[in-house]
Motif scaffolding. Structure first.
Motif: not given
Ligand SMILES: Nc1ncnc2c1ncn2[C@@H]1O[C@H](COP(=O)(O)OP(=O)(O)O)[C@@H](O)[C@H]1O
Ligand SMILES: [Mg+2]
Length: 307
Positions: A53-82
């Motif tokens: 844990g703590g290696v940056g998964k969630t930050n990567l996920t959320v920011n990838l979603a923003i980056a991909m969104g900027k490229k016109g992709k529709r992205v949904v993030v599923v928070d599955a870290d229980l």
């Protein structure tokens, strides 16, 4: 003796080299072991995971979603870290309804699919997800049917899994089309990352798995870290792990977490943001056409073969 402890020690000490992998009897071609045929249209499902844990998964996920969104992709993030679900926290929001709420009559996909800030749409797994295995067939069917509609909302679904080799994490990994394993250069992160690969391999997983090295100081550190894991996976697991890239260690990441504004929004010109934008680019250009199971396949697997 070639036991696991020896392998891990060699991995950490960097004693496994590319040459060590040459006698492994495997094809060295970059995509041989990962080739698969697209069998369905629909959203591409990518699990973001790690050993530690703590290696940056969630930050990567959320920011990838923003980056991909900027490229016109529709992205949904599923928070599955229980255990430590915190997509909400990074976005500075909160959600009352979670994926498991769908089991209730009258709760529909629109109720759990949160239109968050910065263009990030997400579904919170919520603490109830660890009980997914205890659901009745009918309850699974209900959740599955409602979630299946996500295909209409997304081109890409990013699943932020928990860390480690617990059943829940592996279930999410196995149900996804592709896996991104996040590690830092720290030995503990590497050895725990290797444990995930080993578990993943023992389950006979076939999905492409690609590595992101986070918090590196320079390109050389990124290459050295990636090579250690790639060579070890090749030699001992006969697994072709690919490097997706790296994210530089950047204080702006910490600052953005404190502000509860993702770095791509708070500091779009920062080094880490640029790295993440380039990772998004690689994911979009390198693999886009290789949709395999899609969202429906993910759900079917995760909810145990509901049809
Ligand atoms: N590239 C980076 N540079 C500096 N700090 C980082 C970086 N990536 C992550 N961090 C730090 O690591 C912490 C944990 O990140 P997080 O995404 O929550 O990890 P995980 O989801 O794997 O548990 C962040 O709060 C941040 O302080
Ligand atoms: Mg997290």
């Amino acid at each position: 003796m070639d036991d696991q402890a020896t392998r891990l020690r060699m991995l950490v000490e960097g004693k496994i080299t590319k040459e060590d992998t040459m006698d492994s009897g495997r094809l060295q071609g970059s995509s041989q072991s990962m080739a698969y045929q697209p069998v369905s249209q629909g959203a591409r499902v990518i699990a973001i995971t790690s050993g530690k844990g703590g290696v940056g998964k969630t930050n990567l996920t959320v920011n990838l979603a923003i980056a991909m969104g900027k490229k016109g992709k529709r992205v949904v993030v599923v928070d599955a870290d229980l255990g430590t679900a915190n997509v909400d926290v990074l976005l500075g929001t909160s959600s009352r309804q979670t994926m498991m709420s769908l089991v209730n009559e009258g709760v529909e996909l629109e109720d759990v699919l949160i239109r968050g800030p910065y263009g990030v749409s997400y579904i919170s797994g919520g603490s109830g997800m660890e009980h997914a295995g205890e659901l009745s067939t009918i309850q699974r069917q209900v959740i599955f049917n409602k979630l299946a509609g996500c295909d209409d909302w997304a081109d890409i679904i990013l699943v932020d899994t928990g860390a480690g080799v617990g059943k829940n994490v592996l279930d999410f990994i196995m149900a996804s089309d592709e896996v991104v394993l996040v590690t830092t250069p720290e030995p503990t992160s590497l050895t725990d990352g290797y444990a995930v690969l080993k578990a993943y391999c023992s389950l006979g997983a076939q999905q492409p798995i690609r590595l992101v090295v986070n918090r590196v100081f320079d390109l050389m550190e990124s290459h050295e870290t990636a090579n250690k894991l790639i060579c070890t996976a090749d030699k001992f697991l006969h697994m072709k792990l690919e490097s997706l890239g790296f994210i530089l260690d950047d204080n702006n990441m910490m600052r953005s977490v404190r502000k509860q504004v993702p770095i791509m929004a708070a500091y779009p010109d920062s080094l880490a943001s640029k790295c993440i934008a380039s990772l998004a680019d690689s994911l979009l250009t390198g693999r886009e056409q290789q949709v395999k199971m899609g969202w429906q396949g993910f759900l079917r697997k995760f909810f145990h073969n509901v049809r």
